[in-house]
Motif scaffolding. Sequence first.
Motif, mmCIF file in Angstrom:
data_model
loop_
_atom_site.group_PDB
_atom_site.id
_atom_site.type_symbol
_atom_site.label_atom_id
_atom_site.label_comp_id
_atom_site.label_asym_id
_atom_site.label_seq_id
_atom_site.Cartn_x
_atom_site.Cartn_y
_atom_site.Cartn_z
ATOM 1 N N ARG A 40 0.675 -1.171 -0.445
ATOM 2 C CA ARG A 40 0.032 0.084 -0.422
ATOM 3 C C ARG A 40 0.988 0.714 -0.001
ATOM 4 N N ALA A 49 2.622 6.485 -6.691
ATOM 5 C CA ALA A 49 1.026 7.798 -7.339
ATOM 6 C C ALA A 49 1.604 9.349 -7.184
ATOM 7 N N GLN A 108 -7.905 11.824 -15.501
ATOM 8 C CA GLN A 108 -6.846 10.828 -15.899
ATOM 9 C C GLN A 108 -5.658 10.195 -14.293
ATOM 10 N N ALA A 160 -7.521 9.590 -10.698
ATOM 11 C CA ALA A 160 -8.459 8.825 -10.765
ATOM 12 C C ALA A 160 -6.920 8.587 -10.395
ATOM 13 N N LYS A 161 -5.603 8.379 -10.043
ATOM 14 C CA LYS A 161 -5.080 7.541 -10.430
ATOM 15 C C LYS A 161 -4.676 7.737 -8.568
ATOM 16 N N ARG A 176 -7.026 8.527 -6.733
ATOM 17 C CA ARG A 176 -8.709 8.129 -5.566
ATOM 18 C C ARG A 176 -7.840 6.905 -5.093
ATOM 19 N N THR A 177 -7.687 5.992 -6.460
ATOM 20 C CA THR A 177 -7.201 4.647 -6.351
ATOM 21 C C THR A 177 -6.203 4.691 -5.340
ATOM 22 N N ALA A 178 -4.768 5.128 -5.079
ATOM 23 C CA ALA A 178 -3.681 4.915 -4.356
ATOM 24 C C ALA A 178 -4.927 5.810 -2.760
ATOM 25 N N GLY A 179 -5.513 6.473 -2.858
ATOM 26 C CA GLY A 179 -6.593 6.799 -1.170
ATOM 27 C C GLY A 179 -6.185 8.126 -0.548
ATOM 28 N N GLU A 185 -10.691 12.716 -2.542
ATOM 29 C CA GLU A 185 -11.837 11.734 -2.390
ATOM 30 C C GLU A 185 -13.069 13.315 -3.535
#
Length: 137
Positions: free
Chosen positions: A15, A22, A58, A61-62, A64-67, A70
């Motif tokens: 993680r 990211a 884009q 989005a990356k 957001r995927t990495a947390g 938001e």
Amino acid sequence: MGAQVEAWDSAAADRAIAVLKAVADPTRYRLLWALSRQELPVGSLADMLGAHVAAVSQHLAKLRTAGLVESRRDGTRIYYRAVGPHVRGLLEEAALAANASFEDPGPTGPPAAARTRTAPAPARVPATTRARRPLAE
């Protein structure tokens, strides 16, 4: 002797690596820096970067995927923000680590002050006290 070593947590390491990957992109770093201060719509972020909205989306989005970010929708606009103060801390620590690597080599090298000093010249031994080599026969 009494030092304890933390157990390796493979999932946590994966993680952390995903987060670092990211942030490793200059555009995403700049996006996070801006979003760590305030919530912004995608259009404003695109204007700030001088990029197309689709490209910024884009990158977001990356993140957001990495947390790390938001979003929330308000009508037709989507607003983004960093997920918490730790995101700003991550960016600041990265900047500090980058500066420190240029200022101080750490445990592998001498402190900056020691690198700038010149070593004193060795003392000269008068010629009369030098040991003489025997002449070849």
